[in-house]
Design a protein around this motif. Structure first.
Motif, PDB file in Angstrom:
ATOM      1  N   ALA A 236      79.796  47.013 -25.879  1.00 19.84           N
ATOM      2  CA  ALA A 236      79.516  46.326 -24.615  1.00 19.84           C
ATOM      3  C   ALA A 236      80.814  45.877 -23.958  1.00 19.84           C
ATOM      4  CB  ALA A 236      78.601  45.130 -24.872  1.00 19.84           C
ATOM      5  N   ALA A 237      81.744  45.349 -24.760  1.00 22.70           N
ATOM      6  CA  ALA A 237      83.038  44.914 -24.221  1.00 22.70           C
ATOM      7  C   ALA A 237      83.803  46.088 -23.623  1.00 22.70           C
ATOM      8  CB  ALA A 237      83.858  44.248 -25.314  1.00 22.70           C
ATOM      9  N   LEU A 238      83.706  47.237 -24.270  1.00 23.85           N
ATOM     10  CA  LEU A 238      84.450  48.416 -23.815  1.00 23.85           C
ATOM     11  C   LEU A 238      84.034  48.848 -22.412  1.00 23.85           C
ATOM     12  CD1 LEU A 238      86.543  50.588 -24.669  1.00 23.85           C
ATOM     13  CD2 LEU A 238      84.609  51.943 -25.496  1.00 23.85           C
ATOM     14  N   THR A 239      82.835  48.510 -21.993  1.00 26.51           N
ATOM     15  CA  THR A 239      82.399  48.884 -20.651  1.00 26.51           C
ATOM     16  C   THR A 239      83.261  48.230 -19.575  1.00 26.51           C
ATOM     17  OG1 THR A 239      80.775  47.084 -20.401  1.00 26.51           O
ATOM     18  CG2 THR A 239      80.022  49.104 -21.471  1.00 26.51           C
ATOM     19  N   GLY A 240      83.959  47.128 -19.947  1.00 24.95           N
ATOM     20  CA  GLY A 240      84.833  46.482 -18.976  1.00 24.95           C
ATOM     21  C   GLY A 240      86.074  47.280 -18.655  1.00 24.95           C
ATOM     22  N   GLY A 241      86.468  48.142 -19.571  1.00 26.27           N
ATOM     23  CA  GLY A 241      87.645  48.964 -19.330  1.00 26.27           C
ATOM     24  C   GLY A 241      88.471  49.137 -20.587  1.00 26.27           C
ATOM     25  N   PHE A 242      89.465  49.992 -20.506  1.00 24.31           N
ATOM     26  CA  PHE A 242      90.329  50.293 -21.640  1.00 24.31           C
ATOM     27  C   PHE A 242      91.612  50.838 -21.071  1.00 24.31           C
ATOM     28  CE2 PHE A 242      86.767  53.106 -20.994  1.00 24.31           C
ATOM     29  CZ  PHE A 242      87.382  54.232 -20.467  1.00 24.31           C
ATOM     30  N   ALA A 243      92.697  50.673 -21.808  1.00 22.53           N
ATOM     31  CA  ALA A 243      93.982  51.126 -21.284  1.00 22.53           C
ATOM     32  C   ALA A 243      94.886  51.572 -22.412  1.00 22.53           C
ATOM     33  CB  ALA A 243      94.626  50.021 -20.440  1.00 22.53           C
ATOM     34  N   LEU A 244      95.819  50.703 -22.840  1.00 16.48           N
ATOM     35  CA  LEU A 244      96.907  51.121 -23.703  1.00 16.48           C
ATOM     36  C   LEU A 244      96.438  51.672 -25.045  1.00 16.48           C
ATOM     37  CD1 LEU A 244      99.958  51.304 -23.919  1.00 16.48           C
ATOM     38  CD2 LEU A 244      99.992  48.934 -24.688  1.00 16.48           C
ATOM     39  N   GLN A 245      95.587  50.938 -25.746  1.00 17.64           N
ATOM     40  CA  GLN A 245      95.115  51.383 -27.060  1.00 17.64           C
ATOM     41  C   GLN A 245      94.411  52.730 -26.974  1.00 17.64           C
ATOM     42  OE1 GLN A 245      95.319  50.419 -30.259  1.00 17.64           O
ATOM     43  NE2 GLN A 245      93.844  51.942 -30.959  1.00 17.64           N
ATOM     44  N   HIS A 246      93.506  52.856 -26.040  1.00 19.02           N
ATOM     45  CA  HIS A 246      92.738  54.085 -25.936  1.00 19.02           C
ATOM     46  C   HIS A 246      93.576  55.233 -25.387  1.00 19.02           C
ATOM     47  CE1 HIS A 246      89.451  51.438 -26.815  1.00 19.02           C
ATOM     48  NE2 HIS A 246      88.663  52.478 -26.966  1.00 19.02           N
ATOM     49  N   ALA A 247      94.539  54.925 -24.542  1.00 20.89           N
ATOM     50  CA  ALA A 247      95.405  55.982 -24.027  1.00 20.89           C
ATOM     51  C   ALA A 247      96.156  56.665 -25.167  1.00 20.89           C
ATOM     52  CB  ALA A 247      96.391  55.399 -23.020  1.00 20.89           C
ATOM     53  N   VAL A 248      96.727  55.881 -26.068  1.00 21.84           N
ATOM     54  CA  VAL A 248      97.477  56.453 -27.189  1.00 21.84           C
ATOM     55  C   VAL A 248      96.539  57.156 -28.171  1.00 21.84           C
ATOM     56  CG1 VAL A 248      99.045  55.972 -29.101  1.00 21.84           C
ATOM     57  CG2 VAL A 248      99.286  54.703 -26.954  1.00 21.84           C
ATOM     58  N   ALA A 249      95.447  56.495 -28.531  1.00 26.22           N
ATOM     59  CA  ALA A 249      94.525  57.072 -29.510  1.00 26.22           C
ATOM     60  C   ALA A 249      93.891  58.356 -28.996  1.00 26.22           C
ATOM     61  CB  ALA A 249      93.448  56.054 -29.871  1.00 26.22           C
ATOM     62  N   HIS A 250      93.569  58.409 -27.704  1.00 21.63           N
ATOM     63  CA  HIS A 250      92.965  59.615 -27.154  1.00 21.63           C
ATOM     64  C   HIS A 250      93.954  60.787 -27.175  1.00 21.63           C
ATOM     65  CE1 HIS A 250      89.323  57.840 -24.786  1.00 21.63           C
ATOM     66  NE2 HIS A 250      89.259  57.653 -26.083  1.00 21.63           N
ATOM     67  N   THR A 251      95.234  60.500 -26.964  1.00 19.50           N
ATOM     68  CA  THR A 251      96.215  61.576 -27.056  1.00 19.50           C
ATOM     69  C   THR A 251      96.301  62.108 -28.481  1.00 19.50           C
ATOM     70  OG1 THR A 251      97.504  60.631 -25.243  1.00 19.50           O
ATOM     71  CG2 THR A 251      98.618  62.216 -26.661  1.00 19.50           C
ATOM     72  N   LEU A 252      96.321  61.214 -29.447  1.00 23.24           N
ATOM     73  CA  LEU A 252      96.357  61.652 -30.846  1.00 23.24           C
ATOM     74  C   LEU A 252      95.137  62.504 -31.192  1.00 23.24           C
ATOM     75  CD1 LEU A 252      97.607  58.415 -32.672  1.00 23.24           C
ATOM     76  CD2 LEU A 252      98.920  60.482 -32.149  1.00 23.24           C
ATOM     77  N   GLY A 253      93.976  62.122 -30.647  1.00 25.35           N
ATOM     78  CA  GLY A 253      92.761  62.878 -30.932  1.00 25.35           C
ATOM     79  C   GLY A 253      92.695  64.186 -30.184  1.00 25.35           C
ATOM     80  N   GLY A 254      92.840  64.119 -28.861  1.00 30.01           N
ATOM     81  CA  GLY A 254      92.660  65.312 -28.046  1.00 30.01           C
ATOM     82  C   GLY A 254      93.745  66.351 -28.227  1.00 30.01           C
ATOM     83  N   SER A 255      94.986  65.905 -28.450  1.00 30.56           N
ATOM     84  CA  SER A 255      96.106  66.839 -28.508  1.00 30.56           C
ATOM     85  C   SER A 255      96.607  67.126 -29.917  1.00 30.56           C
ATOM     86  CB  SER A 255      97.266  66.299 -27.660  1.00 30.56           C
ATOM     87  OG  SER A 255      96.860  66.108 -26.314  1.00 30.56           O
TER      88      SER A 255
END
Length: 364
Positions: A236-255
């Motif tokens: 529920a909290a994540l619906t407010g938005g995401f930035a630095l943590q998810h930006a780095v983690a998504h790169t590690l996952g996707g790339s």
């Protein structure tokens, strides 16, 4: 005299949560009734190959209201898969999607709905929290891009802790760190509704309390219920938005094909250390809730106690990858849409410093 408050939330998918939540042991048994409640008659069950047995169980429970089983979900949600899955859903005449499993199943159902709006019933078995949001990271040509649409917001979520009993401890712990990452990355952002900041704080408290108990008693239904509840609040909290943590983690996952929860675990302590310097008041709320004056170190302790990696080398990422990760992370792939308002923006210098800390792997 109180200070005069001003705030403005973005609207749209931000801060939007599913309208119906059902929580409790055994509630997955009401799946057919929930499909009927939506007025649907051909529900397509979406899951991963490893969760085929669970998918078959749900197909049997649905009986004549099932359109079949699509056990093809994989992590990182490749965009090509969403296209073939959407075509299959149309071919089967599906009028509803049931996502059964973890973030991969939830993500594929979202990808189908993004292309062809269908109501979604999520039955999560991990702590990814994706079922609560109208966001989805989909991978295109080796880069994970964030997509958003209210068509991807679930109509109903069934939280049945019985389904997560038996989930391997390491997978469970990584998923729990994923939930904690939601709380950390959302609590300080100006786009997060004041209604949901307490969800981030309480979600972090519940998960931090339950994770050590999971290690001691992985089959305890009460522990599993607490973790699922914490993950619900974190989502529920994540619906407010995401930035630095998810930006780095998504790169590690996707790339770099690092499993999603593990990607969060390996960088969360170092991102948190950075955020504590930029948004001490917001992160202080979380620190007090979990009972520590050293939030970044506390998260490192939780991860290492669970046997999770806290060094990039342990997930197959070396120093030679740092500059490419920095480039992708800061390249405008939906990671930081609050330019000028985010107290800890996604910029090259902090991303590089976080990666350097994760290369070292020491306690922050």
């Amino acid at each position: 005299m109180s200070d005069l408050r001003t705030f403005s939330t973005p609207g749209g998918p931000h801060n939007a949560t599913p309208p119906r939540i059902v929580f409790g042991p055994g509630c997955a048994g009401t799946l057919r009734a929930e499909v009927e409640r939506l007025g649907a008659s051909r529900a397509l069950v979406v899951t991963t190959p490893g969760r085929t047995a669970l998918g078959e169980r749900f197909v049997a429970d649905l009986g004549d209201r099932s359109a079949g089983l699509l056990p093809e979900a994989v992590s990182q949600v490749p965009i090509e898969l969403t296209a073939t899955a959407e075509a299959r859903a149309r071919e089967l005449g599906a009028d509803c999607l049931v996502a059964a499993g973890g973030g991969a199943a939830t993500g594929l159902a979202k990808g189908i709905a993004y292309r062809h709006a269908l109501p979604i019933i999520d039955v999560p078995t991990t702590y990814s929290g994706s079922e609560m949001t109208a966001f989805c990271g989909m991978t295109i040509d080796g880069v994970k891009y964030m997509h958003q649409s209210l068509d991807m917001l679930a109509s109903t979520v069934l939280y049945d802790p019985e389904l997560s009993v038996g989930l391997p401890v390491r997978v469970s712990a990584a998923s729990a760190m994923n939930a904690l990452a939601h709380c950390i990355d959302a609590v300080y952002l100006p786009s997060t509704s004041p209604l949901l900041v307490p969800a981030a704080v309480e979600g972090a408290r519940v998960v931090c309390d339950a994770l050590p108990r999971l290690l001691a008693a992985p089959d305890d239904l009460g522990v599993r219920s607490d973790l699922l509840y914490g993950a619900y609040l974190a989502g529920a909290a994540l619906t407010g938005g995401f930035a630095l943590q998810h930006a780095v983690a998504h790169t590690l996952g996707g790339s770099y094909d690092v499993e999603h929860g593990t990607a969060h675990a390996v960088v969360l302590p170092y991102v948190t250390a950075h955020l504590l310097e930029r948004a001490p008041e917001s992160l202080g709320l979380v620190a007090r809730a979990v009972g520590t004056t050293d939030l970044a170190g506390h998260l490192w302790d939780l991860a290492t106690a669970a046997g999770l990696p806290v060094r990039l080398a342990d997930v197959g990422v070396g120093r030679e990858a740092v500059e490419r990760i920095v480039e992708i992370t800061t390249g405008g792939h939906g990671s930081d849409p609050w330019e000028g308002r985010n107290p800890a923006p996604v910029e090259e210098a902090p991303v590089r410093a976080i990666l350097e800390a994760a290369l070292d792997g020491g306690r922050p």
